[in-house]
Motif scaffolding. Structure first.
Motif, PDB file in Angstrom:
ATOM      1  N   SER A   1       0.831  -1.204   0.000  1.00 11.26           N
ATOM      2  CA  SER A   1       0.000   0.000   0.000  1.00 11.26           C
ATOM      3  C   SER A   1       0.867   1.257   0.000  1.00 11.26           C
ATOM      4  O   SER A   1       0.589   2.222  -0.719  1.00 11.26           O
ATOM      5  CB  SER A   1      -0.922   0.017   1.212  1.00 11.26           C
ATOM      6  OG  SER A   1      -1.873  -1.012   1.126  1.00 11.26           O
ATOM      7  N   ALA A   2       1.914   1.255   0.794  1.00  9.35           N
ATOM      8  CA  ALA A   2       2.822   2.408   0.855  1.00  9.35           C
ATOM      9  C   ALA A   2       3.499   2.636  -0.496  1.00  9.35           C
ATOM     10  O   ALA A   2       3.663   3.785  -0.935  1.00  9.35           O
ATOM     11  CB  ALA A   2       3.861   2.208   1.952  1.00  9.35           C
ATOM     12  N   GLN A   3       3.866   1.565  -1.184  1.00  5.22           N
ATOM     13  CA  GLN A   3       4.497   1.694  -2.498  1.00  5.22           C
ATOM     14  C   GLN A   3       3.507   2.230  -3.529  1.00  5.22           C
ATOM     15  O   GLN A   3       3.878   3.015  -4.401  1.00  5.22           O
ATOM     16  CB  GLN A   3       5.092   0.356  -2.936  1.00  5.22           C
ATOM     17  CG  GLN A   3       6.319  -0.013  -2.139  1.00  5.22           C
ATOM     18  CD  GLN A   3       6.803  -1.437  -2.399  1.00  5.22           C
ATOM     19  OE1 GLN A   3       6.126  -2.243  -3.008  1.00  5.22           O
ATOM     20  NE2 GLN A   3       7.998  -1.732  -1.904  1.00  5.22           N
ATOM     21  N   MET A   4       2.249   1.815  -3.419  1.00  5.57           N
ATOM     22  CA  MET A   4       1.228   2.328  -4.340  1.00  5.57           C
ATOM     23  C   MET A   4       1.012   3.824  -4.113  1.00  5.57           C
ATOM     24  O   MET A   4       0.882   4.599  -5.064  1.00  5.57           O
ATOM     25  CB  MET A   4      -0.075   1.546  -4.180  1.00  5.57           C
ATOM     26  CG  MET A   4       0.030   0.121  -4.699  1.00  5.57           C
ATOM     27  SD  MET A   4      -1.394  -0.916  -4.313  1.00  5.57           S
ATOM     28  CE  MET A   4      -2.734   0.005  -4.985  1.00  5.57           C
ATOM     29  N   ILE A   5       0.985   4.232  -2.850  1.00  8.27           N
ATOM     30  CA  ILE A   5       0.841   5.651  -2.532  1.00  8.27           C
ATOM     31  C   ILE A   5       2.059   6.419  -3.031  1.00  8.27           C
ATOM     32  O   ILE A   5       1.927   7.503  -3.612  1.00  8.27           O
ATOM     33  CB  ILE A   5       0.626   5.844  -1.016  1.00  8.27           C
ATOM     34  CG1 ILE A   5      -0.739   5.289  -0.610  1.00  8.27           C
ATOM     35  CG2 ILE A   5       0.759   7.316  -0.624  1.00  8.27           C
ATOM     36  CD1 ILE A   5      -0.930   5.164   0.894  1.00  8.27           C
ATOM     37  N   LEU A   6       3.244   5.878  -2.832  1.00  5.07           N
ATOM     38  CA  LEU A   6       4.473   6.514  -3.306  1.00  5.07           C
ATOM     39  C   LEU A   6       4.439   6.708  -4.820  1.00  5.07           C
ATOM     40  O   LEU A   6       4.767   7.785  -5.325  1.00  5.07           O
ATOM     41  CB  LEU A   6       5.702   5.700  -2.895  1.00  5.07           C
ATOM     42  CG  LEU A   6       7.050   6.204  -3.405  1.00  5.07           C
ATOM     43  CD1 LEU A   6       7.341   7.605  -2.895  1.00  5.07           C
ATOM     44  CD2 LEU A   6       8.156   5.230  -2.993  1.00  5.07           C
ATOM     45  N   ALA A   7       4.030   5.689  -5.549  1.00  3.77           N
ATOM     46  CA  ALA A   7       3.944   5.797  -7.013  1.00  3.77           C
ATOM     47  C   ALA A   7       2.981   6.905  -7.422  1.00  3.77           C
ATOM     48  O   ALA A   7       3.268   7.693  -8.344  1.00  3.77           O
ATOM     49  CB  ALA A   7       3.515   4.456  -7.620  1.00  3.77           C
ATOM     50  N   ASP A   8       1.860   7.010  -6.735  1.00  2.00           N
ATOM     51  CA  ASP A   8       0.886   8.066  -7.019  1.00  2.00           C
ATOM     52  C   ASP A   8       1.480   9.440  -6.710  1.00  2.00           C
ATOM     53  O   ASP A   8       1.309  10.388  -7.479  1.00  2.00           O
ATOM     54  CB  ASP A   8      -0.383   7.821  -6.203  1.00  2.00           C
ATOM     55  CG  ASP A   8      -1.497   8.779  -6.564  1.00  2.00           C
ATOM     56  OD1 ASP A   8      -1.836   8.882  -7.765  1.00  2.00           O
ATOM     57  OD2 ASP A   8      -2.024   9.435  -5.648  1.00  2.00           O
ATOM     58  N   GLN A   9       2.205   9.553  -5.599  1.00  2.00           N
ATOM     59  CA  GLN A   9       2.822  10.826  -5.237  1.00  2.00           C
ATOM     60  C   GLN A   9       3.918  11.210  -6.237  1.00  2.00           C
ATOM     61  O   GLN A   9       4.083  12.390  -6.547  1.00  2.00           O
ATOM     62  CB  GLN A   9       3.405  10.752  -3.827  1.00  2.00           C
ATOM     63  CG  GLN A   9       2.337  10.687  -2.757  1.00  2.00           C
ATOM     64  CD  GLN A   9       2.941  10.508  -1.379  1.00  2.00           C
ATOM     65  OE1 GLN A   9       3.752   9.616  -1.149  1.00  2.00           O
ATOM     66  NE2 GLN A   9       2.558  11.366  -0.463  1.00  2.00           N
ATOM     67  N   ILE A  10       4.656  10.234  -6.736  1.00  2.00           N
ATOM     68  CA  ILE A  10       5.681  10.512  -7.753  1.00  2.00           C
ATOM     69  C   ILE A  10       5.006  11.059  -9.008  1.00  2.00           C
ATOM     70  O   ILE A  10       5.464  12.046  -9.594  1.00  2.00           O
ATOM     71  CB  ILE A  10       6.517   9.246  -8.059  1.00  2.00           C
ATOM     72  CG1 ILE A  10       7.425   8.911  -6.880  1.00  2.00           C
ATOM     73  CG2 ILE A  10       7.324   9.424  -9.344  1.00  2.00           C
ATOM     74  CD1 ILE A  10       8.079   7.550  -6.967  1.00  2.00           C
ATOM     75  N   ASP A  11       3.912  10.427  -9.428  1.00  2.00           N
ATOM     76  CA  ASP A  11       3.169  10.919 -10.597  1.00  2.00           C
ATOM     77  C   ASP A  11       2.714  12.356 -10.385  1.00  2.00           C
ATOM     78  O   ASP A  11       2.851  13.197 -11.277  1.00  2.00           O
ATOM     79  CB  ASP A  11       1.954  10.033 -10.891  1.00  2.00           C
ATOM     80  CG  ASP A  11       2.323   8.685 -11.466  1.00  2.00           C
ATOM     81  OD1 ASP A  11       3.478   8.503 -11.899  1.00  2.00           O
ATOM     82  OD2 ASP A  11       1.448   7.802 -11.478  1.00  2.00           O
ATOM     83  N   ASN A  12       2.182  12.657  -9.205  1.00  2.00           N
ATOM     84  CA  ASN A  12       1.725  14.016  -8.906  1.00  2.00           C
ATOM     85  C   ASN A  12       2.879  15.010  -8.945  1.00  2.00           C
ATOM     86  O   ASN A  12       2.753  16.106  -9.495  1.00  2.00           O
ATOM     87  CB  ASN A  12       1.035  14.075  -7.537  1.00  2.00           C
ATOM     88  CG  ASN A  12      -0.277  13.334  -7.513  1.00  2.00           C
ATOM     89  OD1 ASN A  12      -0.897  13.088  -8.541  1.00  2.00           O
ATOM     90  ND2 ASN A  12      -0.714  12.954  -6.326  1.00  2.00           N
ATOM     91  N   SER A  13       4.014  14.631  -8.359  1.00  2.00           N
ATOM     92  CA  SER A  13       5.179  15.514  -8.314  1.00  2.00           C
ATOM     93  C   SER A  13       5.717  15.803  -9.717  1.00  2.00           C
ATOM     94  O   SER A  13       6.039  16.949 -10.045  1.00  2.00           O
ATOM     95  CB  SER A  13       6.293  14.902  -7.461  1.00  2.00           C
ATOM     96  OG  SER A  13       5.897  14.809  -6.116  1.00  2.00           O
ATOM     97  N   THR A  14       5.802  14.767 -10.534  1.00  2.00           N
ATOM     98  CA  THR A  14       6.353  14.987 -11.877  1.00  2.00           C
ATOM     99  C   THR A  14       5.377  15.760 -12.757  1.00  2.00           C
ATOM    100  O   THR A  14       5.807  16.552 -13.598  1.00  2.00           O
ATOM    101  CB  THR A  14       6.777  13.665 -12.542  1.00  2.00           C
ATOM    102  OG1 THR A  14       5.680  12.753 -12.554  1.00  2.00           O
ATOM    103  CG2 THR A  14       7.953  13.033 -11.795  1.00  2.00           C
TER     104      THR A  14
END
Length: 139
Positions: A42-55
């Motif tokens: 779950s944490a990795q899925m959230i991280l991937a979403d946050q990376i998408d938002n940041s980029t």
């Protein structure tokens, strides 16, 4: 799949932590974070979403970043993730150097900051990423 949709409807979505009727800290679709720790997946899925938002933020605010060498992109994306876009945009000298492909200056400017003092080795790794872009141009 039916249960998934039923629970989405019945729990409702909350993007911020709130107290449920039992007084537990809850987020999303009824996830009781007091009693149910986050799983690594779950944490990795959230991280991937946050990376998408940041980029995506970088794409909108600094479209030239897409033309940087990969290591400069990695460093800049790491910084925007850590700082958020508004604070990153205050690194005017560093950003100007990156846009001009002056990677040594960008590294120096990144390190000449309160942020670098706060994050320590992370800042050193990012500065090294910037500096490594010079080596890529030589080869």
């Amino acid at each position: 799949m039916q249960l998934f949709h039923d629970l989405m409807r019945d729990e409702g979505f909350r993007e911020r932590v709130y107290r449920c009727s039992a007084g537990k800290q809850t987020i999303g679709y009824g996830w009781n974070i007091d009693d149910q720790p986050i799983s690594r997946l779950s944490a990795q899925m959230i991280l991937a979403d946050q990376i998408d938002n940041s980029t995506e933020e970088l794409n909108r605010a600094l479209p030239w970043w897409l033309h940087l060498p990969i290591n400069a992109k990695l460093g800049l994306a790491n910084m925007v993730f850590n700082l958020g876009l508004p604070r990153l945009l205050k690194f005017k000298k560093m950003l100007t150097a990156l846009e001009a492909h002056d990677f040594d200056k960008a590294a120096l400017e990144a390190l000449d900051s309160r942020w670098a003092e706060q994050v320590g080795s992370r800042a050193l790794r990012i500065a090294d990423l910037f500096k490594s872009c010079n080596e890529d141009r030589i080869q």
